[in-house]
Design a protein around this motif. Structure first.
Motif, PDB file in Angstrom:
ATOM      1  N   ASN A   1      78.453  53.189  70.783  1.00  0.00           N
ATOM      2  CA  ASN A   1      77.828  53.863  69.103  1.00  0.00           C
ATOM      3  C   ASN A   1      77.466  52.087  69.282  1.00  0.00           C
ATOM      4  O   ASN A   1      76.691  52.228  67.890  1.00  0.00           O
ATOM      5  CB  ASN A   1      79.188  54.075  68.335  1.00  0.00           C
ATOM      6  N   ARG A   2      77.150  51.318  70.206  1.00  0.00           N
ATOM      7  CA  ARG A   2      76.367  50.170  69.624  1.00  0.00           C
ATOM      8  C   ARG A   2      75.279  50.032  68.725  1.00  0.00           C
ATOM      9  O   ARG A   2      74.451  51.106  69.464  1.00  0.00           O
ATOM     10  CB  ARG A   2      76.105  49.913  71.046  1.00  0.00           C
TER      11      ARG A   2
ATOM     12  N   ASN B   1      81.384  52.112  62.210  1.00  0.00           N
ATOM     13  CA  ASN B   1      82.231  52.341  62.657  1.00  0.00           C
ATOM     14  C   ASN B   1      83.380  51.134  61.945  1.00  0.00           C
ATOM     15  O   ASN B   1      84.680  51.766  62.309  1.00  0.00           O
ATOM     16  CB  ASN B   1      82.479  52.416  64.196  1.00  0.00           C
ATOM     17  N   ALA B   2      82.825  49.982  62.036  1.00  0.00           N
ATOM     18  CA  ALA B   2      83.485  48.403  61.617  1.00  0.00           C
ATOM     19  C   ALA B   2      84.760  48.860  62.329  1.00  0.00           C
ATOM     20  O   ALA B   2      86.160  48.316  61.581  1.00  0.00           O
ATOM     21  CB  ALA B   2      83.709  48.880  60.398  1.00  0.00           C
ATOM     22  N   CYS B   3      84.903  48.964  63.142  1.00  0.00           N
ATOM     23  CA  CYS B   3      86.051  48.569  64.154  1.00  0.00           C
ATOM     24  C   CYS B   3      86.297  47.208  64.255  1.00  0.00           C
ATOM     25  O   CYS B   3      88.346  46.498  64.202  1.00  0.00           O
ATOM     26  CB  CYS B   3      86.259  48.707  65.933  1.00  0.00           C
TER      27      CYS B   3
ATOM     28  N   CYS C   1      83.061  43.115  66.713  1.00  0.00           N
ATOM     29  CA  CYS C   1      84.230  44.163  68.085  1.00  0.00           C
ATOM     30  C   CYS C   1      83.673  44.505  69.741  1.00  0.00           C
ATOM     31  O   CYS C   1      82.837  43.644  69.820  1.00  0.00           O
ATOM     32  CB  CYS C   1      83.067  45.705  67.035  1.00  0.00           C
ATOM     33  N   PHE C   2      84.567  45.438  70.147  1.00  0.00           N
ATOM     34  CA  PHE C   2      84.015  45.486  72.197  1.00  0.00           C
ATOM     35  C   PHE C   2      82.791  45.904  71.446  1.00  0.00           C
ATOM     36  O   PHE C   2      82.319  46.009  72.914  1.00  0.00           O
ATOM     37  CB  PHE C   2      84.484  46.160  72.387  1.00  0.00           C
ATOM     38  N   GLY C   3      81.007  45.967  71.304  1.00  0.00           N
ATOM     39  CA  GLY C   3      80.111  46.308  70.792  1.00  0.00           C
ATOM     40  C   GLY C   3      79.285  45.989  72.374  1.00  0.00           C
ATOM     41  O   GLY C   3      79.178  46.832  73.132  1.00  0.00           O
TER      42      GLY C   3
ATOM     43  N   SER D   1      80.658  44.014  63.134  1.00  0.00           N
ATOM     44  CA  SER D   1      81.155  45.191  63.890  1.00  0.00           C
ATOM     45  C   SER D   1      78.877  45.749  63.998  1.00  0.00           C
ATOM     46  O   SER D   1      78.396  45.648  63.762  1.00  0.00           O
ATOM     47  CB  SER D   1      80.964  46.139  62.660  1.00  0.00           C
ATOM     48  N   ASP D   2      79.210  46.012  65.441  1.00  0.00           N
ATOM     49  CA  ASP D   2      77.774  46.560  65.748  1.00  0.00           C
ATOM     50  C   ASP D   2      77.353  47.747  65.627  1.00  0.00           C
ATOM     51  O   ASP D   2      76.629  48.145  66.027  1.00  0.00           O
ATOM     52  CB  ASP D   2      77.537  46.959  67.324  1.00  0.00           C
ATOM     53  N   CYS D   3      78.336  48.727  65.252  1.00  0.00           N
ATOM     54  CA  CYS D   3      77.520  49.725  64.245  1.00  0.00           C
ATOM     55  C   CYS D   3      78.999  50.387  63.192  1.00  0.00           C
ATOM     56  O   CYS D   3      79.717  49.749  62.476  1.00  0.00           O
ATOM     57  CB  CYS D   3      77.704  50.989  64.966  1.00  0.00           C
TER      58      CYS D   3
ATOM     59  N   CYS E   1      80.202  49.598  74.570  1.00  0.00           N
ATOM     60  CA  CYS E   1      80.622  50.298  73.537  1.00  0.00           C
ATOM     61  C   CYS E   1      79.292  51.367  73.315  1.00  0.00           C
ATOM     62  O   CYS E   1      78.121  51.410  72.716  1.00  0.00           O
ATOM     63  CB  CYS E   1      80.886  50.642  72.225  1.00  0.00           C
TER      64      CYS E   1
HETATM   65  S1  SF4 Z   1      82.222  49.071  65.536  1.00  0.00           S
HETATM   66 FE1  SF4 Z   1      81.004  50.600  66.500  1.00  0.00          FE
HETATM   67  S2  SF4 Z   1      79.818  49.198  68.612  1.00  0.00           S
HETATM   68 FE2  SF4 Z   1      81.755  48.140  67.848  1.00  0.00          FE
HETATM   69  S3  SF4 Z   1      83.917  49.227  68.992  1.00  0.00           S
HETATM   70 FE3  SF4 Z   1      83.759  49.351  67.139  1.00  0.00          FE
HETATM   71  S4  SF4 Z   1      82.305  51.788  67.427  1.00  0.00           S
HETATM   72 FE4  SF4 Z   1      82.282  50.512  69.292  1.00  0.00          FE
END
Ligand code: SF4
Ligand code: SF4
Ligand code: SF4
Length: 269
Positions: free
Chosen positions: A74-75, A122-124, A66-68, A118-120, A72
């Motif tokens: 939210n990471r 939210n699982a983008c 992800c973009f963590g 995914s670094d959080c 980001c």
């Molecule tokens: S998964 Fe979490 S840390 Fe990764 S881009 Fe989405 S919101 Fe950001």
């Protein structure tokens, strides 16, 4: 490089976690045609080349993130080299050659072994629908510090996992609702909420296609090193029991993985 309006719109339709890769590929295509800006025709010719010569683009695996790491907020975890360490593991396995031997006919993208970080929660990067999904997680616990009952943690928790009861000294934490985003820990002004565990949740066997299935989550939270051990363990299983290039989820259904908790220590929740 400049992008024309239509080309930009076409790029926006690409899933965001592979968009940078596609952008680079289309720009290379435009340059190879002597263009100084990217137009829709470059997107089209790039797509055509990809479809007619897909096999040269196939590496046998895909590690997505992800973009963590781009900042980001939210990471949950800041482990910038996990993706690179996973790449190293996959490069050593030479999965493309393995798949060439197993798959009847040309290799396609869907034959590749896919990992997504995914670094959080939210699982983008959609870790639920790949062979191994990895999700950063940070779990709270109620510590001894007296709670001021400010209610900030209750407001910030999107899962309704925290509640303040009248007359209680601490918030109630419903562990079954908590997804481990760690946000309540960061906003608590008194230190009543502290981190109890941080690491990665791991999901195995997710896929899309004709018979989609979500990855099944392993119990526990794993450190980065434990994730690497697990991935190696999964790859051994995949290589040993793969009959015709099928996805990991299908192999797991036929031949379940028995995780050796001594070899792959797990921080039980
Ligand atoms: S998964 Fe979490 S840390 Fe990764 S881009 Fe989405 S919101 Fe950001
Ligand atoms: S970690 Fe996230 S989901 Fe869990 S209680 Fe805190 S805010 Fe809620
Ligand atoms: S944020 Fe901290 S101090 Fe405020 S209600 Fe929650 S636990 Fe209590």
């Amino acid at each position: 490089m400049e992008w024309g309006k239509e080309a930009k719109q076409a790029l926006l339709r690409v899933p965001f976690f592979v968009r940078n890769r596609v952008r680079k590929r289309v720009e290379e295509e435009a340059i190879s045609q002597g263009a100084t800006s990217v137009e829709l025709r470059h997107v089209g010719s790039c797509r055509q080349k990809f479809l007619t010569d897909m096999e040269s683009d196939i590496e046998g695996y895909q590690v997505e993130q992800c973009f963590g790491p781009s900042g980001c907020s939210n990471r949950v975890l800041k482990n910038d080299d996990l993706a690179a360490r996973l790449e190293t593991i996959f490069m050593r396995r030479n999965l493309k050659e393995f798949l060439r031997e197993k798959v009847a006919g040309p290799l396609r993208m869907h034959h590749q072994f896919r990992v997504s970080i995914s670094d959080c929660p939210n699982a983008c990067s959609r870790p639920q629908i790949v062979d191994i999904g990895i999700i950063g997680c940070r779990q709270p616990m109620i510590d001894g510090e007296i709670c001021s009952e400010c209610g900030t943690c209750v407001e910030v928790c999107k899962e309704q996992a925290l509640a303040l009861e009248p007359g209680g000294n601490f918030p109630n934490l419903a562990r079954d609702k908590c997804v481990g985003c760690g946000q309540c820990i960061d906003v608590c002004p008194t230190g009543t909420l502290q981190e109890s565990l941080s690491g990665y949740r791991v999901l195995l066997g997710g896929k899309l296609g004709r018979h989609p299935q979500l990855g099944a989550e392993l119990p526990g939270i794993y450190s980065a090193q434990q994730v690497l051990t697990l991935v190696n363990y999964c790859l051994d299983h995949y290589l040993n029991y793969n009959l015709s290039g099928e996805r990991f989820g299908e192999i797991l259904r036929r031949k379940p993985l028995t995780i050796d908790m001594k070899g792959v220590p797990c921080n039980k929740q």
